[in-house]
Design a protein around this motif. Sequence first.
Motif, PDB file in Angstrom:
ATOM      1  N   HIS A  15     -35.793  13.467 -20.294  1.00 25.07           N
ATOM      2  CA  HIS A  15     -34.463  13.145 -21.024  1.00 25.07           C
ATOM      3  C   HIS A  15     -33.764  11.955 -20.229  1.00 25.07           C
ATOM      4  O   HIS A  15     -33.962  11.512 -19.190  1.00 25.07           O
ATOM      5  CB  HIS A  15     -33.714  14.492 -20.585  1.00 25.07           C
ATOM      6  CG  HIS A  15     -33.574  14.728 -19.110  1.00 25.07           C
ATOM      7  ND1 HIS A  15     -32.820  14.298 -18.264  1.00 25.07           N
ATOM      8  CD2 HIS A  15     -34.398  15.555 -18.480  1.00 25.07           C
ATOM      9  CE1 HIS A  15     -32.895  14.498 -17.141  1.00 25.07           C
ATOM     10  NE2 HIS A  15     -33.805  15.625 -16.999  1.00 25.07           N
ATOM     11  N   ASN A 112     -34.481  18.926 -35.612  1.00 25.22           N
ATOM     12  CA  ASN A 112     -34.575  18.726 -34.310  1.00 25.22           C
ATOM     13  C   ASN A 112     -34.697  17.354 -33.656  1.00 25.22           C
ATOM     14  O   ASN A 112     -35.307  16.897 -32.466  1.00 25.22           O
ATOM     15  CB  ASN A 112     -35.592  19.577 -33.378  1.00 25.22           C
ATOM     16  CG  ASN A 112     -35.333  20.091 -31.990  1.00 25.22           C
ATOM     17  OD1 ASN A 112     -34.205  20.064 -31.600  1.00 25.22           O
ATOM     18  ND2 ASN A 112     -36.356  20.265 -31.338  1.00 25.22           N
ATOM     19  N   GLY A 113     -34.447  16.399 -34.588  1.00 23.22           N
ATOM     20  CA  GLY A 113     -34.613  15.049 -34.213  1.00 23.22           C
ATOM     21  C   GLY A 113     -33.946  14.378 -32.993  1.00 23.22           C
ATOM     22  O   GLY A 113     -34.350  13.744 -32.360  1.00 23.22           O
ATOM     23  N   LYS A 116     -35.458  15.737 -29.663  1.00 26.85           N
ATOM     24  CA  LYS A 116     -36.625  14.661 -29.756  1.00 26.85           C
ATOM     25  C   LYS A 116     -36.196  13.544 -28.884  1.00 26.85           C
ATOM     26  O   LYS A 116     -36.884  12.887 -28.006  1.00 26.85           O
ATOM     27  CB  LYS A 116     -37.249  14.673 -30.964  1.00 26.85           C
ATOM     28  CG  LYS A 116     -38.159  15.857 -31.481  1.00 26.85           C
ATOM     29  CD  LYS A 116     -38.740  15.724 -32.538  1.00 26.85           C
ATOM     30  CE  LYS A 116     -39.320  17.060 -33.030  1.00 26.85           C
ATOM     31  NZ  LYS A 116     -39.759  17.258 -34.568  1.00 26.85           N
ATOM     32  N   ARG A 117     -35.132  12.776 -29.558  1.00 25.37           N
ATOM     33  CA  ARG A 117     -34.880  11.553 -28.830  1.00 25.37           C
ATOM     34  C   ARG A 117     -34.182  11.605 -27.794  1.00 25.37           C
ATOM     35  O   ARG A 117     -34.339  10.590 -26.732  1.00 25.37           O
ATOM     36  CB  ARG A 117     -33.611  10.820 -29.582  1.00 25.37           C
ATOM     37  CG  ARG A 117     -34.146  10.465 -31.334  1.00 25.37           C
ATOM     38  CD  ARG A 117     -33.069   9.537 -31.719  1.00 25.37           C
ATOM     39  NE  ARG A 117     -32.617   8.205 -31.148  1.00 25.37           N
ATOM     40  CZ  ARG A 117     -31.597   7.887 -31.329  1.00 25.37           C
ATOM     41  NH1 ARG A 117     -30.622   8.275 -32.181  1.00 25.37           N
ATOM     42  NH2 ARG A 117     -31.312   6.657 -30.527  1.00 25.37           N
ATOM     43  N   GLY A 119     -35.389  13.702 -25.515  1.00 23.70           N
ATOM     44  CA  GLY A 119     -36.839  14.178 -24.578  1.00 23.70           C
ATOM     45  C   GLY A 119     -36.586  15.818 -24.321  1.00 23.70           C
ATOM     46  O   GLY A 119     -37.163  16.031 -23.109  1.00 23.70           O
ATOM     47  N   ASP A 121     -36.655  18.517 -26.528  1.00 19.97           N
ATOM     48  CA  ASP A 121     -37.440  19.569 -27.282  1.00 19.97           C
ATOM     49  C   ASP A 121     -38.332  20.306 -26.959  1.00 19.97           C
ATOM     50  O   ASP A 121     -39.162  19.881 -26.030  1.00 19.97           O
ATOM     51  CB  ASP A 121     -37.874  18.646 -28.634  1.00 19.97           C
ATOM     52  CG  ASP A 121     -38.980  17.796 -28.413  1.00 19.97           C
ATOM     53  OD1 ASP A 121     -38.811  16.972 -27.619  1.00 19.97           O
ATOM     54  OD2 ASP A 121     -39.801  18.050 -29.393  1.00 19.97           O
ATOM     55  N   HIS A 122     -38.462  21.521 -27.407  1.00 21.17           N
ATOM     56  CA  HIS A 122     -39.866  22.362 -27.022  1.00 21.17           C
ATOM     57  C   HIS A 122     -40.159  23.154 -28.162  1.00 21.17           C
ATOM     58  O   HIS A 122     -39.324  23.628 -29.214  1.00 21.17           O
ATOM     59  CB  HIS A 122     -39.359  23.068 -25.774  1.00 21.17           C
ATOM     60  CG  HIS A 122     -38.628  24.375 -26.207  1.00 21.17           C
ATOM     61  ND1 HIS A 122     -39.342  25.542 -26.443  1.00 21.17           N
ATOM     62  CD2 HIS A 122     -37.138  24.383 -25.971  1.00 21.17           C
ATOM     63  CE1 HIS A 122     -38.085  26.413 -26.473  1.00 21.17           C
ATOM     64  NE2 HIS A 122     -36.914  25.736 -26.322  1.00 21.17           N
ATOM     65  N   GLU A 123     -41.482  23.543 -28.403  1.00 25.05           N
ATOM     66  CA  GLU A 123     -42.004  24.302 -29.397  1.00 25.05           C
ATOM     67  C   GLU A 123     -41.715  25.492 -29.253  1.00 25.05           C
ATOM     68  O   GLU A 123     -41.847  26.183 -28.182  1.00 25.05           O
ATOM     69  CB  GLU A 123     -43.639  24.019 -29.604  1.00 25.05           C
ATOM     70  CG  GLU A 123     -43.977  22.671 -29.756  1.00 25.05           C
ATOM     71  CD  GLU A 123     -43.687  22.580 -31.312  1.00 25.05           C
ATOM     72  OE1 GLU A 123     -44.029  23.280 -31.953  1.00 25.05           O
ATOM     73  OE2 GLU A 123     -43.373  21.027 -31.504  1.00 25.05           O
ATOM     74  N   SER A 131     -39.438  23.660 -33.659  1.00 23.03           N
ATOM     75  CA  SER A 131     -38.936  23.450 -32.252  1.00 23.03           C
ATOM     76  C   SER A 131     -37.597  23.325 -32.267  1.00 23.03           C
ATOM     77  O   SER A 131     -36.911  23.401 -33.232  1.00 23.03           O
ATOM     78  CB  SER A 131     -39.538  21.909 -31.783  1.00 23.03           C
ATOM     79  OG  SER A 131     -38.895  20.982 -32.486  1.00 23.03           O
TER      80      SER A 131
END
Length: 171
Positions: A15, A112-113, A116-117, A119, A121-123, A131
């Motif tokens: 992150h 969830n973009g 992700k950007r 850092g 995100d999690h499944e 995610s």
Amino acid sequence: MKLGFDVVELGSADHPEIGEKAPDFTRPLVTDEYWEDASLSELADDGPVVLVFHPMDGDFPATYMWQEIRDRGWDEYDADIVGLSISTPYEHSRFLEEWDVEQFRLFSDPQNGVAKRYGIDHELDGMNGISEPRPAVFVIDQDRVIHSGWVATDWPEFPPYDDIENAIDDL
């Protein structure tokens, strides 16, 4: 103590750190009555922003976080307190009304973009390809510089509210 759920280690996250510029994004920003596209940079142009990433609406950590934020009076700060999750605008509108947190607004990011950007995100267990953001809070100034950041390392884990409040006061 036996909990009704497992505590899950989320592992490390890549992150943005304190002193870095928060990534900009545009997503629907939802109230209990309507939504419209807004960007983080537009919000920051008007003053500091506290960006609260939370699990999907209906998940107990999301409910707990927003009730705690409400009960602590974060809407009284001179900062825009906004949330973000994978829930749809319709779900956000219901969530805000149902849990009596209409004074706040929530970004909707079903793919969830943004997480992700950032850092973070999690499944989701047992849901291949799905995610959501891990709980996280970033205190951001008008130049989108991060002054404070917290990212969960376990699920469930809740923000250090006092530390975040101190960071908001310091802006």
